[in-house]
Enzyme design. Structure first.
Site, mmCIF file in Angstrom:
data_model
loop_
_atom_site.group_PDB
_atom_site.id
_atom_site.type_symbol
_atom_site.label_atom_id
_atom_site.label_comp_id
_atom_site.label_asym_id
_atom_site.label_seq_id
_atom_site.Cartn_x
_atom_site.Cartn_y
_atom_site.Cartn_z
ATOM 1 N N ASN A 41 40.148 39.341 30.140
ATOM 2 C CA ASN A 41 39.352 38.305 30.548
ATOM 3 C C ASN A 41 38.908 37.286 29.049
ATOM 4 O O ASN A 41 38.849 36.174 29.330
ATOM 5 C CB ASN A 41 37.775 38.862 30.916
ATOM 6 C CG ASN A 41 37.650 39.333 32.261
ATOM 7 O OD1 ASN A 41 37.850 38.482 33.252
ATOM 8 N ND2 ASN A 41 37.839 40.546 32.628
ATOM 9 N N LEU A 57 24.171 47.839 25.084
ATOM 10 C CA LEU A 57 23.277 47.017 25.281
ATOM 11 C C LEU A 57 23.272 45.877 24.402
ATOM 12 O O LEU A 57 23.248 46.148 23.148
ATOM 13 C CB LEU A 57 22.154 47.803 25.542
ATOM 14 C CG LEU A 57 20.927 47.170 26.645
ATOM 15 C CD1 LEU A 57 21.505 47.031 27.907
ATOM 16 C CD2 LEU A 57 19.636 48.169 26.542
ATOM 17 N N HIS A 103 31.113 41.867 35.539
ATOM 18 C CA HIS A 103 31.017 43.299 36.009
ATOM 19 C C HIS A 103 32.096 43.423 37.273
ATOM 20 O O HIS A 103 31.990 42.452 38.280
ATOM 21 C CB HIS A 103 29.578 43.615 36.631
ATOM 22 C CG HIS A 103 29.562 44.964 37.008
ATOM 23 N ND1 HIS A 103 29.345 46.351 36.033
ATOM 24 C CD2 HIS A 103 29.478 45.558 38.194
ATOM 25 C CE1 HIS A 103 29.559 47.173 36.700
ATOM 26 N NE2 HIS A 103 29.237 47.004 37.870
ATOM 27 N N ASP A 111 23.240 45.124 33.814
ATOM 28 C CA ASP A 111 23.845 44.426 35.079
ATOM 29 C C ASP A 111 22.645 43.965 35.985
ATOM 30 O O ASP A 111 22.864 43.854 37.205
ATOM 31 C CB ASP A 111 24.709 45.533 35.827
ATOM 32 C CG ASP A 111 25.682 46.343 34.964
ATOM 33 O OD1 ASP A 111 26.205 45.551 34.291
ATOM 34 O OD2 ASP A 111 26.179 47.114 35.314
ATOM 35 N N GLU A 129 38.394 38.624 38.560
ATOM 36 C CA GLU A 129 37.657 38.407 37.395
ATOM 37 C C GLU A 129 38.263 37.205 36.516
ATOM 38 O O GLU A 129 37.278 36.382 35.830
ATOM 39 C CB GLU A 129 37.681 39.648 36.360
ATOM 40 C CG GLU A 129 36.992 40.813 37.161
ATOM 41 C CD GLU A 129 36.968 41.880 36.042
ATOM 42 O OE1 GLU A 129 36.614 41.850 34.890
ATOM 43 O OE2 GLU A 129 36.918 43.296 36.634
HETATM 44 C C1 GRF Z 1 36.471 44.011 33.188
HETATM 45 O O1 GRF Z 1 36.749 45.259 34.372
HETATM 46 C C2 GRF Z 1 35.219 43.793 33.142
HETATM 47 O O2 GRF Z 1 34.435 43.490 34.478
HETATM 48 C C3 GRF Z 1 34.335 44.913 32.725
HETATM 49 O O3 GRF Z 1 35.108 45.551 31.567
HETATM 50 C C4 GRF Z 1 36.499 45.166 32.000
HETATM 51 C C5 GRF Z 1 36.952 44.472 30.594
HETATM 52 O O4 GRF Z 1 38.568 44.055 30.989
HETATM 53 N N1 GRF Z 1 33.096 44.602 32.058
HETATM 54 P P1 GRF Z 1 39.267 43.192 29.812
HETATM 55 O O5 GRF Z 1 39.266 43.720 28.668
HETATM 56 O O6 GRF Z 1 38.586 41.949 29.958
HETATM 57 O O7 GRF Z 1 40.761 43.261 30.376
#
Ligand code: GRF
Length: 200
Positions: free
Chosen positions: A16, A88, A105, A146, A175
């Protein structure tokens, strides 16, 4: 042009993060990733950020100075995007960036969220509950895991033969669409909330 910080986790894979860095390099995108924060120096995410030419800062949430160090690094940032960040977010730092800290999430919140719901645990729980649909959520961060207003949710089917890994991969593709959309949306909202703001 809005300044964006991305915070990853200790084992951060960083997909991400990479997506947000790439999105920010498109001319019409309203923000740029200026720094990546990580709790440890040796994750794939940190490696990727360096390869992509983004400055990285290593800050351990276990350090006694963590909140003040974090506040210092995030000073002047318009948006903070948590992407795999597992701790957190300190409430006192959150208070300095109201409505400007986002999290992603891998489920359709408010279902399958909260403490302990991370990584494969989420997808295992979705499958165990017999859900027909899953997806991802980008939301504003509050002092409670969350929770916070949902900005973007994208959904996909859960197939009967799915393993947690297969479902996780399907959700991860969503995502990568959802996070840039949510950043754009939130920056647009902030620009209208504060027409003279620096992110406009
Ligand atoms: C993702 O699935 C996100 O939703 C969660 O942690 C994961 C991170 O994945 N919070 P990446 O490191 O971005 O590939």
């Amino acid at each position: 042009m809005a300044r964006i910080a991305v915070m990853v986790g200790s084992k951060g894979r960083g997909s991400n993060m990479r997506r947000l860095i790439e999105a920010g390099r498109a001319e019409e995108f309203p923000g740029r990733v200026e720094c990546v924060l990580a709790p440890t120096p040796d994750s794939p995410a940190v490696q990727s950020a360096r390869e992509m030419g983004i400055p990285t800062t290593i800050l351990s949430p276990k350090s006694p100075d963590y909140p003040s160090e974090l506040a210092r690094v995030l000073e002047g940032m318009d948006l903070v995007c948590l992407a795999g960040f597992m701790s957190l977010f300190p409430a006192e730092v959150l208070a300095q960036h109201p409505g400007r800290v986002l999290n992603i999430h891998p489920a359709l919140l408010p279902k399958f969220g909260g403490k302990g719901m991370y990584g494969m645990h989420v997808h295992q729980a979705v499958l165990a509950a017999g859900e027909r649909e899953s997806g991802c959520t980008v939301h504003l961060v509050t002092p409670i895991y969350d929770e916070g207003r949902i900005l973007v949710q994208l959904s996909c089917p859960v197939e009967p033969e799915d393993s947690p890994e297969v479902l996780a991969a399907r959700v991860l593709r969503l995502e990568h669409q959802a996070y840039p959309l949510a950043v754009r949306l939130r920056l647009d909202e902030l620009a209208h909330e504060q027409p003279s703001g620096k992110e406009a």
